[in-house]
Design a protein around this motif. Structure first.
Motif, PDB file in Angstrom:
ATOM      1  N   ARG A   9      12.663  12.508  -3.107  1.00 31.18           N
ATOM      2  CA  ARG A   9      13.182  13.800  -3.577  1.00 31.18           C
ATOM      3  C   ARG A   9      13.548  13.779  -5.064  1.00 31.18           C
ATOM      4  NH1 ARG A   9      15.621  13.006   1.437  1.00 31.18           N
ATOM      5  NH2 ARG A   9      14.842  14.389   3.066  1.00 31.18           N
ATOM      6  N   GLY A  10      12.689  13.160  -5.872  1.00 29.73           N
ATOM      7  CA  GLY A  10      12.882  13.213  -7.310  1.00 29.73           C
ATOM      8  C   GLY A  10      14.002  12.347  -7.848  1.00 29.73           C
ATOM      9  N   LYS A  11      14.545  11.457  -7.031  1.00 25.32           N
ATOM     10  CA  LYS A  11      15.647  10.613  -7.486  1.00 25.32           C
ATOM     11  C   LYS A  11      15.096   9.316  -8.081  1.00 25.32           C
ATOM     12  CE  LYS A  11      18.983  12.733  -4.360  1.00 25.32           C
ATOM     13  NZ  LYS A  11      19.980  12.537  -3.273  1.00 25.32           N
ATOM     14  N   THR A  12      15.862   8.234  -8.003  1.00 21.44           N
ATOM     15  CA  THR A  12      15.494   6.979  -8.671  1.00 21.44           C
ATOM     16  C   THR A  12      14.096   6.526  -8.293  1.00 21.44           C
ATOM     17  OG1 THR A  12      17.818   6.304  -8.698  1.00 21.44           O
ATOM     18  CG2 THR A  12      16.166   4.586  -9.027  1.00 21.44           C
ATOM     19  N   ARG A  13      13.330   6.137  -9.312  1.00 26.95           N
ATOM     20  CA  ARG A  13      12.002   5.579  -9.084  1.00 26.95           C
ATOM     21  C   ARG A  13      12.137   4.066  -8.867  1.00 26.95           C
ATOM     22  NH1 ARG A  13      11.063   9.763 -12.848  1.00 26.95           N
ATOM     23  NH2 ARG A  13       9.178  10.991 -12.432  1.00 26.95           N
ATOM     24  N   PHE A  14      11.535   3.581  -7.794  1.00 26.53           N
ATOM     25  CA  PHE A  14      11.546   2.151  -7.501  1.00 26.53           C
ATOM     26  C   PHE A  14      10.134   1.588  -7.682  1.00 26.53           C
ATOM     27  CE2 PHE A  14      14.855   4.040  -4.738  1.00 26.53           C
ATOM     28  CZ  PHE A  14      15.964   3.347  -5.218  1.00 26.53           C
ATOM     29  N   ILE A  15      10.029   0.484  -8.392  1.00 25.25           N
ATOM     30  CA  ILE A  15       8.743  -0.191  -8.543  1.00 25.25           C
ATOM     31  C   ILE A  15       8.524  -1.042  -7.302  1.00 25.25           C
ATOM     32  CG2 ILE A  15       7.357  -1.779  -9.921  1.00 25.25           C
ATOM     33  CD1 ILE A  15       9.085  -1.008 -12.336  1.00 25.25           C
ATOM     34  N   VAL A  16       7.566  -0.637  -6.456  1.00 25.93           N
ATOM     35  CA  VAL A  16       7.347  -1.327  -5.183  1.00 25.93           C
ATOM     36  C   VAL A  16       6.081  -2.177  -5.195  1.00 25.93           C
ATOM     37  CG1 VAL A  16       8.641   0.370  -3.854  1.00 25.93           C
ATOM     38  CG2 VAL A  16       6.173   0.702  -4.203  1.00 25.93           C
ATOM     39  N   GLY A  17       5.295  -2.101  -6.274  1.00 32.35           N
ATOM     40  CA  GLY A  17       4.068  -2.881  -6.356  1.00 32.35           C
ATOM     41  C   GLY A  17       3.341  -2.587  -7.640  1.00 32.35           C
ATOM     42  N   GLU A  18       2.063  -2.958  -7.675  1.00 33.59           N
ATOM     43  CA  GLU A  18       1.259  -2.720  -8.863  1.00 33.59           C
ATOM     44  C   GLU A  18      -0.210  -2.636  -8.509  1.00 33.59           C
ATOM     45  OE1 GLU A  18       1.936  -6.081 -11.436  1.00 33.59           O
ATOM     46  OE2 GLU A  18       0.528  -7.365 -10.356  1.00 33.59           O
ATOM     47  N   LEU A  19      -0.962  -2.008  -9.401  1.00 29.16           N
ATOM     48  CA  LEU A  19      -2.421  -2.050  -9.376  1.00 29.16           C
ATOM     49  C   LEU A  19      -2.859  -2.864 -10.583  1.00 29.16           C
ATOM     50  CD1 LEU A  19      -3.338   1.695  -8.651  1.00 29.16           C
ATOM     51  CD2 LEU A  19      -2.951  -0.133  -7.011  1.00 29.16           C
ATOM     52  N   GLU A  20      -3.696  -3.855 -10.357  1.00 27.35           N
ATOM     53  CA  GLU A  20      -4.202  -4.669 -11.453  1.00 27.35           C
ATOM     54  C   GLU A  20      -5.715  -4.530 -11.540  1.00 27.35           C
ATOM     55  OE1 GLU A  20      -4.042  -9.196 -13.314  1.00 27.35           O
ATOM     56  OE2 GLU A  20      -3.517  -8.880 -11.206  1.00 27.35           O
ATOM     57  N   ASN A  21      -6.205  -4.269 -12.721  1.00 31.52           N
ATOM     58  CA  ASN A  21      -7.639  -4.134 -12.961  1.00 31.52           C
ATOM     59  C   ASN A  21      -8.170  -5.448 -13.511  1.00 31.52           C
ATOM     60  OD1 ASN A  21     -10.218  -3.314 -13.463  1.00 31.52           O
ATOM     61  ND2 ASN A  21      -9.700  -1.714 -14.931  1.00 31.52           N
ATOM     62  N   PHE A  78      11.501   3.969   2.372  1.00 31.54           N
ATOM     63  CA  PHE A  78      10.148   3.633   1.926  1.00 31.54           C
ATOM     64  C   PHE A  78       9.352   2.911   3.007  1.00 31.54           C
ATOM     65  CE2 PHE A  78       7.709  -0.078   0.477  1.00 31.54           C
ATOM     66  CZ  PHE A  78       6.635   0.552  -0.131  1.00 31.54           C
ATOM     67  N   GLU A  79       8.076   3.271   3.116  1.00 30.11           N
ATOM     68  CA  GLU A  79       7.097   2.538   3.906  1.00 30.11           C
ATOM     69  C   GLU A  79       5.834   2.401   3.081  1.00 30.11           C
ATOM     70  OE1 GLU A  79       6.391   4.560   7.554  1.00 30.11           O
ATOM     71  OE2 GLU A  79       8.362   4.077   8.406  1.00 30.11           O
ATOM     72  N   PRO A  80       5.092   1.279   3.217  1.00 30.00           N
ATOM     73  CA  PRO A  80       3.847   1.122   2.455  1.00 30.00           C
ATOM     74  C   PRO A  80       2.852   2.236   2.750  1.00 30.00           C
ATOM     75  CG  PRO A  80       4.538  -0.978   3.389  1.00 30.00           C
ATOM     76  CD  PRO A  80       5.432   0.078   3.994  1.00 30.00           C
ATOM     77  N   LEU A  81       1.918   2.386   1.852  1.00 26.36           N
ATOM     78  CA  LEU A  81       0.895   3.423   1.975  1.00 26.36           C
ATOM     79  C   LEU A  81       0.055   3.225   3.234  1.00 26.36           C
ATOM     80  CD1 LEU A  81      -0.224   3.382  -1.735  1.00 26.36           C
ATOM     81  CD2 LEU A  81       0.504   5.457  -0.545  1.00 26.36           C
ATOM     82  N   ARG A  82      -0.276   4.325   3.889  1.00 30.53           N
ATOM     83  CA  ARG A  82      -1.172   4.246   5.037  1.00 30.53           C
ATOM     84  C   ARG A  82      -2.520   3.691   4.597  1.00 30.53           C
ATOM     85  NH1 ARG A  82      -0.127   9.929   8.345  1.00 30.53           N
ATOM     86  NH2 ARG A  82       2.098   9.556   8.798  1.00 30.53           N
ATOM     87  N   GLY A  83      -3.032   2.769   5.378  1.00 32.13           N
ATOM     88  CA  GLY A  83      -4.276   2.100   5.010  1.00 32.13           C
ATOM     89  C   GLY A  83      -4.032   0.842   4.205  1.00 32.13           C
ATOM     90  N   PHE A  84      -2.811   0.696   3.704  1.00 28.99           N
ATOM     91  CA  PHE A  84      -2.428  -0.494   2.922  1.00 28.99           C
ATOM     92  C   PHE A  84      -1.014  -0.884   3.366  1.00 28.99           C
ATOM     93  CE2 PHE A  84      -5.049   2.372   0.340  1.00 28.99           C
ATOM     94  CZ  PHE A  84      -6.134   1.563   0.022  1.00 28.99           C
ATOM     95  N   MET A  85      -0.861  -1.148   4.662  1.00 25.55           N
ATOM     96  CA  MET A  85       0.461  -1.219   5.268  1.00 25.55           C
ATOM     97  C   MET A  85       1.108  -2.602   5.222  1.00 25.55           C
ATOM     98  SD  MET A  85       1.498   1.751   6.341  1.00 25.55           S
ATOM     99  CE  MET A  85       2.771   1.338   7.511  1.00 25.55           C
ATOM    100  N   ASN A  86       0.343  -3.648   4.992  1.00 24.61           N
ATOM    101  CA  ASN A  86       0.902  -5.004   5.021  1.00 24.61           C
ATOM    102  C   ASN A  86       1.423  -5.378   3.640  1.00 24.61           C
ATOM    103  OD1 ASN A  86       1.520  -7.702   5.229  1.00 24.61           O
ATOM    104  ND2 ASN A  86      -0.379  -8.267   6.260  1.00 24.61           N
ATOM    105  N   PRO A  87       2.736  -5.465   3.449  1.00 23.09           N
ATOM    106  CA  PRO A  87       3.270  -5.742   2.114  1.00 23.09           C
ATOM    107  C   PRO A  87       3.007  -7.164   1.640  1.00 23.09           C
ATOM    108  CG  PRO A  87       5.044  -5.708   3.718  1.00 23.09           C
ATOM    109  CD  PRO A  87       3.810  -5.235   4.437  1.00 23.09           C
TER     110      PRO A  87
END
Length: 239
Positions: free
Chosen positions: A24-36, A60-69
């Motif tokens: 809901r627009g509150k604190t942004r949490f860094i939960v991972g990254e994309l690396e090229n 928070f829950e991981p993205l669907r299709g990418f559920m294993n942290p």
């Protein structure tokens, strides 16, 4: 849709984009990254980080299709994240580029990974977005970013109206109890909000190095009772 006349002249090609989640627009949490890595994009989570664990506490829950942290994902990553921004095949792609600060004919000059960083892949339904922190960028460069935390600031007075290209003052707030790198966004003496914390640390570092950081109001959208403001940030090399 209207924009200021500012346009990005120096396209940044990142190797890392932060995977961010908020509620809901509150604190942004860094939960991972994309690396090229030479064209192969890898998604990884940070399950042992404080941000990740604080996000879990908020739902928070991981993205669907990418559920294993614990897993690194290499297949289907870019296809999924590119589906979260406007397709290059759409008739309004040029308009989309303008919302990001580019000339509408610049699409061929921007890689998909860079475009994802500028576009952020934000959907209202799940709280995820990707953010280029610009921590490896060398001046000069420019970018458009949304002003964060406006709900806590002076914009509760909806009679306030700002004009495109109004100068924006970026003021460090080192005594901020939530973030020592906090940067206030001020327009016409009104405290509009903050630079998001993922990019604020980079801007503070550049300021400390003597680089010139300036900003102007770029565009505005959202409801009258809940406006969203975007600013154009210009970082120039120190003399």
């Amino acid at each position: 849709m209207m924009f200021a006349r500012n346009r990005i002249q120096n396209i940044q090609e990142p190797t890392i984009l932060k995977l961010v989640w908020n509620v809901r627009g509150k604190t942004r949490f860094i939960v991972g990254e994309l690396e090229n890595l030479k064209g192969e994009v890898i998604l990884r989570y940070f399950p042992t980080s404080n941000d990740y664990n604080r996000a879990v506490e908020k739902g928070f829950e991981p993205l669907r299709g990418f559920m294993n942290p614990q897993k690194e994902y290499r297949e289907g990553v870019m296809d999924y994240f590119m589906s979260r921004i406007t397709s290059r095949d759409r008739d309004d792609f040029g308009l989309y580029l303008e919302t990001l600060g580019f000339e509408p004919n610049m699409g061929d000059a921007i890689s998909d990974f860079a475009l994802l960083g500028y576009g952020e892949g934000r959907l209202p339904s799940d709280g995820f977005q990707v953010i280029n922190s610009f921590e490896d960028a060398m001046p000069a460069f420019e970018f458009v970013t949304e002003v964060a935390a406006t709900m806590h600031c002076d914009t509760n007075d909806i009679s306030i109206d700002f004009k495109f290209e109004d100068p924006v003052e970026l003021v460090r707030e080192p005594d901020n109890r939530f973030d020592e790198f906090a940067i206030k966004v001020i327009i016409n003496k009104c405290h509009l909000g903050y630079i998001n914390r993922i990019q604020a640390k980079t801007i503070c570092t550049l300021m400390d190095q003597g680089h010139v950081v300036s900003s102007q109001l770029y565009r505005k959208n959202g409801r009258a009772s809940a406006p969203r403001y975007f600013i154009f940030v210009n970082v120039q090399q120190s003399n």
